[in-house]
Write a protein that holds these residues in place. Structure first.
Motif, short mmCIF file in Angstrom:
data_model
loop_
_atom_site.label_atom_id
_atom_site.label_comp_id
_atom_site.label_asym_id
_atom_site.label_seq_id
_atom_site.Cartn_x
_atom_site.Cartn_y
_atom_site.Cartn_z
N UNK A 8 42.09 33.13 32.18
CA UNK A 8 42.55 33.97 31.06
C UNK A 8 41.77 33.67 29.78
N UNK A 9 40.48 33.44 29.90
CA UNK A 9 39.69 33.15 28.71
C UNK A 9 38.53 34.12 28.53
N UNK A 10 38.69 35.33 29.07
CA UNK A 10 37.69 36.37 28.84
C UNK A 10 38.26 37.28 27.75
N UNK A 11 37.55 37.34 26.64
CA UNK A 11 38.13 38.03 25.49
C UNK A 11 38.37 39.51 25.80
N UNK A 12 39.60 39.96 25.63
CA UNK A 12 39.90 41.39 25.73
C UNK A 12 40.20 41.90 27.14
N UNK A 13 39.97 41.09 28.17
CA UNK A 13 40.28 41.54 29.53
C UNK A 13 41.18 40.49 30.20
N UNK A 14 42.27 40.95 30.77
CA UNK A 14 43.22 40.02 31.36
C UNK A 14 43.51 40.37 32.82
N UNK A 15 43.67 39.36 33.65
CA UNK A 15 44.16 39.60 35.01
C UNK A 15 45.67 39.41 34.99
N UNK A 16 46.39 40.43 35.46
CA UNK A 16 47.85 40.42 35.38
C UNK A 16 48.44 40.41 36.79
N UNK A 17 49.72 40.05 36.91
CA UNK A 17 50.36 40.06 38.23
C UNK A 17 50.18 41.42 38.91
N UNK A 18 49.96 41.37 40.21
CA UNK A 18 49.77 42.58 41.04
C UNK A 18 48.40 43.21 40.90
N UNK A 19 47.53 42.70 40.02
CA UNK A 19 46.13 43.12 40.07
C UNK A 19 45.53 42.65 41.39
N UNK A 20 44.47 43.34 41.83
CA UNK A 20 43.78 42.93 43.05
C UNK A 20 42.42 42.34 42.69
N UNK A 21 42.13 41.16 43.20
CA UNK A 21 40.82 40.55 42.94
C UNK A 21 40.10 40.36 44.27
N UNK A 22 38.87 40.87 44.34
CA UNK A 22 38.09 40.78 45.58
C UNK A 22 36.86 39.92 45.34
N UNK A 23 36.67 38.90 46.16
CA UNK A 23 35.42 38.14 46.12
C UNK A 23 34.54 38.65 47.26
N UNK A 24 33.60 39.54 46.92
CA UNK A 24 32.77 40.15 47.95
C UNK A 24 31.47 39.36 48.09
N UNK A 25 31.61 38.10 48.48
CA UNK A 25 30.48 37.19 48.67
C UNK A 25 31.02 35.92 49.29
N UNK A 26 30.22 35.27 50.13
CA UNK A 26 30.63 33.96 50.65
C UNK A 26 30.05 32.88 49.76
N UNK A 27 30.74 31.75 49.61
CA UNK A 27 30.14 30.69 48.80
C UNK A 27 28.91 30.11 49.49
#
Lengths: 557, 557
Positions: free
Chosen positions: A314-333
Motif C-alpha cells: 500500500x505504498x504506491x501513491x494514488x493506487x490502492x489494492x482493495x479487498x476482492x481485487x484480483x491480482x495476477x502474477x503472469x510470470x514464474x520467479x
C-alpha cells in the motif's frame, strides 16, 4: 594465446556454464562478427556489485577486425552489456526493429545514442562482409522479433539459433519459420550453436496462447479491479492482457517505468495493438468503477522497488489494492527471486486480494520462452549439423543437450561442450578445440567497470559478516612510547553500548601488547600492527566467535 | 501487556508468517506448557547472522509458571532453539525416544546435557499437570516418532498436530493413528492448531514408498559406485537406501558428521535396521569393487562444507567420484538453496557421473513430509474443531488453510489467522483475539544471542555494499591546526592500487575542508566530523556512484 589469421573460429565470451551475459563470436580470418552482448545479475555473494558483463580483452585487442555486432533479441542477458561495450568499442549494431527500440532506450539512458551506428534488419536481410555473409530466420520466443543467424563462410555455414521455442499457434505474427530452417538444413550446416536453457525438461514448451486463455478466464471471473504483472518485454502476453481487458470492458493503466517505455516502443513500432482510448493514466484509475479497470504493472520478479511490490505494501501513491481485487502474477520467479515473490504474494493476500500465481496447469499463468527437449530435437533435426555446440546454459543443461543431439544423429565426438573463452577452430571442415582466449566476469559497481575485484569483494565479505574494529595508536617518535590510550571504534561488530566492557578490555589488551613490544625495542610499525591483529583477533574470536576486520592505525607525533 | 490469570490462552512465539523457529504456548490460568523451540536460518539480508530463535521475553517474565516443554519431533525448526532456551530457562523437556536422541546430540555439543531434565514419552503417555493433562497421537512425517498433542483443559480439548502427512503405506512403523484421531474428534475438540506448509498444493502427499521404488531402480541400473545424499533425519528414507543396497549386494559407507551421528542414534534406539557387516568405514571404499559400494552422505541442500559439495569438487580426502558412478540427490532444494544445489549437480556432471535429481514423477527422488490439501482436510474432518488456528506457514499458506477449513465445515469466523505474539483467549467456550505479548526474532551470531540488532546489521549492509574509508586527522590542541596530512585507509571500496588518484584527491579535499573550518575557528570535533562525512560523501558518490561508510577520526596532540 595467439590470434589465428586464417580459418574459421568460434567461441563464447559469456553464456556458457551460466545463464546470462550471452556473447558469442564468429571469426573468419581477420573478420570478427559478434553475437549479442548481455549482462548478468550478481548472486548474493558478489556484495555491492550491480551487474556483470563479459570480459572484452580479446575484442579490444582485435578491435580493427570487428565488423559488426548482431543482436538476436532484446532481453537483458543479450543486450544489457551493450552500453559498457560501446564505451570501449565503436561497432555498428544490427538488430530487428523491436530489438533496436529496446537498445535505443538503453543508449539514451547512457547518453550513447547519437554516436552509435544502429542498423535495422529483418529475416529477409542479407549482409555481405569481406569474408562472410549473413542471413536470418524468424524464431518464436517470449519477446517479439527474434532472429536466428546463418553465417555463410568459406568453410561452410554456421547457424546460431538465438533463444527460441516452437510455437505453432503464436500470438501476433511471432511464428517459427520452420520452412526456412528446413531449407537452411537442406543446404548443409557445418556447425550449429543452439540454446540449452530447458534441455532438462521433457516434452514440448506449451504455447503462449495457453496463458492467454487463463488470463481471459481470470478477467471474466474478476468482480473488481484486476492488477496483472508480467515482463514488459513479453509483448505477446501484454497483447493478450489487452485483449482480455477489451472483452471485459476494462480500461488499462500502466504502472512502472519500464512497462510504460517498452509498451511505447511496441505500439509505435507496430508490435502491439491497443484500441484507441483504452489506455488511461494512473490518476484516472480511481475515477472509474473498479470493474472497469485493469492495471498492468512491473515487478513480477519481486523487485523491491517495482510497482507490484509497492502496491502490495500500500505504498504506491494514488493506487490502492482493495479487498476482492484480483491480482495476477503472469510470470514464474527466476531462480533466486522466489523469496521476494512469495513475500509479495503474502502481502497481497493480507490486503484481501484474490491472488492468482504459479505456472502449474491449473493456474497456468506462465509458459517458458525456451524450447523443451522436443523443441531442441526439432531444431537439431531441421539443421542436421555436422558439428554442434550447445550454448546458453549451465553445465547440466549443455550435457543434456548433447545427449539430445546424439539421440537425433549428431555424431558422438562432434559435439563440443566448451567453456567461455574456449575456441573451436575449423579448418578443412575439421573442428578442433585446442586454444583459449581471455574470458571472465567484469563487475559493474556504480560508475566503475572492472575496478572491483577479488580483494575488494573479500574485504566486503568480512565486513558484512563480522564488521570491523579500528584501533588508533598515537606514538611519540622521540620517546618511543604511546602518548595516550588507544582509540577504538567498531562498526557492524557488536552494539557499542551493550559491549562497553568488551571494548574496554580490547583497549587494555592492545595497550599492554604495544607497550610490551615497545619495551622490547620493537618499533617497526608493521610488526606492531601484525601483533595487534593477531592477539586481538584471537581474543575477540574466543570471546565472541566472530572475526571482525581489525585495522590498527599508528600515528607518529 | 498484562498476564491473564484465568481461562485458556493460546499463542505462537514463532512459526506464524514464516517457515521456521516454531514455538507455541498453551496456558491455562497460571500453568504454561510450551510446544517446540525451533530455530530458523537467516536469509541473505541478515549479514553474518548464524541462526534466528524466538524472542523469549514473555517466558522469562513468567518462568515460574512454565511446567514443561513438549517437543513434537526432531527437525531443526522445532528443536534448534532449545540450547539457547535452556541457557535462560530450566524446564523439563518431554519427547519421544528418537526426538530425545537428537536433542541429546545438540545438548552434548552445547555442554548442557547434564543439567537438563529429559523425559521420554510415547503415544500412550498421559501427563498430568495441575490444571491440564496431556495425551498424544502418532503421525507420519519425514522423521520418525512424531506426535500430535491433546491438551485436556477445563475449557475443553486443544489439539496441536505437529508436522504431519497421512501415509497409508508407511515405511517401518511410522503410521498415522487415524483411529485415535477419530476418537479425539469424537470426544470434542475446542480448538485445533494444524500445520499449513503445503496448504497451497492440491491433492494428497505421495507416500514415502514411492521414493523407495525409485531408489531401488537407480541402484539396480547403476554399474559402478552409488552415492546418495538425503536428510540424515529422514530415517525411513535411509532405511530404503539400506534396503536397496542389500538387494544389490552393496556395502554402505556414511560420510558427513550429522549422517554418522543421526544414524547412530537411529540404530541404537531401534528406528533403523541395518544388517550386520553392511556398514563400512570411508577408508574401506577403495578396497572394494565399485559395483559393491554405496555411499550415503550429507549435503543434499548444497551446503558448501558438507560431504556432497566436497565430493563434487574432488576435495573429499580418500573418496572420489569417477566417470559412470551414479549420484542420487534424494531431496528437493528448500527455497533459497536452489543455486547451491544446481552448482553441485553441474560439478557432478563435469566429473562424468550419472546424476539423478528432481522430485518430478519421472525421477521422483523426493516426496514431502507435509500434508497437501487433502491431508489437511482429512485432519480437519477427523478433529471437527469448534475453533481453528492454522499454524506453521507463511501468510498465503495460512490463508489457503482457512479456506480448506471452511470447505469442511469450520464456521466462517471461527478461524483465527494470527501473528506471532497474538493471543487467543478462550473463556466459557468463547474465543477472542484481543491482546499481544512480545515476540520477534532473536539473532544468534557466534556466541552472542540478541546482541546484534538493527544498527549493527545496517552498518554491515553499508560495509558489504560499498566498503569504508577511515580518515585520521592529527590536530594540535594548542595551535588548533593539523600537524600532518590526513591518513586515509579504504577497505571494500575500490582497489587502492588502481585508485591512487582518487584517494589523493580525497586527502586534498579533507585537508582543505578541515583547514577552512579551523580557520573559521570551528573546532568542535563533532562539527568537523559531520562536515567531512557530508562533503566527502557527496564527492565520492559523484565520482563513483558508491556510498562507502566514512569514519573520520580526530587525534588531538
Amino acid at each position: 594465446m595467439g590470434t589465428k589469421n586464417n580459418g574459421l573460429s568460434i567461441f563464447a565470451l559469456g553464456g556458457i556454464n551460466e545463464i546470462g551475459k550471452n556473447m558469442y563470436v564468429v571469426q573468419y580470418a581477420d573478420e570478427i562478427i559478434i553475437i549479442d552482448c548481455g549482462a548478468k545479475f550478481p548472486d548474493e555473494s558478489l556484495l555491492g556489485i550491480d551487474l556483470i558483463i563479459p570480459d572484452l580483452t580479446y575484442l579490444v585487442e582485435n578491435k580493427e577486425k570487428i565488423k559488426a555486432m548482431i543482436v538476436t533479441h532484446g532481453h537483458e542477458d543479450h543486450i544489457g552489456g551493450i552500453p559498457y561495450f560501446l564505451k570501449k568499442l565503436n561497432v555498428p549494431i544490427y538488430a530487428t526493429k523491436f530489438t533496436l527500440g529496446l537498445i535505443e532506450l538503453k543508449l539514451t539512458e547512457h547518453k550513447l545514442l547519437r554516436e552509435t551506428e544502429l542498423k535495422s534488419i529483418d529475416d529477409q536481410s542479407r549482409i555481405q562482409f569481406d569474408e562472410m555473409s549473413l542471413s536470418f530466420f524468424k524464431t518464436s520466443h517470449s519477446i517479439p522479433d527474434c532472429l536466428g543467424i546463418v553465417f555463410h563462410t568459406p568453410e561452410g555455414n554456421v547457424v546460431h539459433t538465438g533463444d527460441f521455442k516452437f510455437d505453432l499457434t503464436p500470438v501476433n505474427n511471432q511464428y517459427s519459420d520452420i520452412h526456412k530452417m528446413a531449407e537452411i538444413g537442406q543446404q548443409g550446416v557445418l556447425l550449429l550453436l543452439s540454446e540449452s536453457t530447458n534441455a532438462e525438461r521433457s516434452g514440448s514448451t506449451p504455447t503462449e496462447r495457453r496463458v492467454g486463455d487463463h488470463i481471459d478466464e481470470a478477467f471474466m471471473k474478476a468482480k473488481r479491479k484486476v492488477i496483472i504483472s508480467t515482463f514488459a518485454s513479453n509483448v505477446n502476453r501484454v497483447q493478450q492482457v489487452v485483449s482480455a481487458a477489451l472483452k471485459t470492458n476494462r480500461k488499462l493503466a500502466l504502472l512502472g517505468r519500464s512497462m510504460v517505455n517498452v509498451i511505447d516502443v511496441a505500439i509505435k513500432r507496430g508490435y502491439l495493438q491497443v484500441p484507441e482510448g483504452m489506455l488511461i493514466e494512473p490518476h484516472q484509475i480511481n475515477a472509474l468503477p473498479p470493474e472497469q479497470v485493469a492495471i498492468l504493472c512491473t515487478g513480477s520478479q519481486g523487485e523491491p522497488l517495482a510497482a507490484l511490490a509497492r502496491l502490495s505494501t500500500s505504498s504506491f501513491r494514488g493506487v490502492e489494492i482493495l479487498p476482492e481485487d484480483t491480482v495476477i502474477l503472469a510470470a514464474s520467479p527466476i531462480p533466486g527471486n522466489e523469496r521476494n515473490v512469495s513475500r509479495i504474494i503474502d502481502n497481497l493476500f493480507q490486503l484481501g486480494a484474490h491472488v492468482i500465481y504459479g505456472s502449474g496447469s491449473s493456474t497456468g499463468m506462465h509458459v517458458s520462452g525456451h524450447g523443451y527437449q522436443e523443441d531442441l530435437k526439432l531444431m537439431l533435426t531441421l539443421m542436421k549439423p555436422t558439428y554442434f555446440i550447445p550454448i546458453h546454459g549451465e553445465f547440466r543443461m549443455l550435457h543434456h543437450h548433447r545427449q539430445l543431439a546424439e539421440s537425433v544423429g549428431v555424431r558422438k565426438n562432434h559435439t563440443f561442450i566448451i567453456n567461455n573463452g574456449d575456441v573451436v577452430d575449423i579448418e578443412n571442415k575439421e573442428a578442433r578445440q585446442t586454444r583459449k582466449i581471455p574470458s571472465g566476469n567484469t563487475y559493474v559497481d556504480g560508475i566503475g567497470v572492472g575496478d572491483v575485484g577479488e580483494i575488494v569483494l573479500r574485504d566486503r565479505k568480512q565486513l558484512s559478516e563480522d564488521g570491523m574494529i579500528v584501533i588508533v595508536l598515537t606514538i611519540s617518535k622521540s620517546e618511543r612510547k604511546m602518548i595516550s590510550r588507544p582509540d577504538t571504534i567498531s562498526r557492524g561488530f557488536v552494539y557499542a553500548r551493550d559491549s562497553e566492557d568488551l571494548l574496554r578490555k580490547v583497549n587494555h589488551l592492545v595497550e599492554k601488547n604495544v607497550n610490551d613490544l615497545l619495551a622490547e625495542d620493537i618499533h617497526q610499525w608493521n610488526v606492531l600492527k601484525q601483533n595487534i591483529k593477531k592477539s586481538l583477533g584471537q581474543y575477540l574470536f574466543e570471546k565472541t566467535k566472530r572475526k571482525p576486520m581489525i585495522l590498527p592505525i599508528i600515528i607518529e607525533v
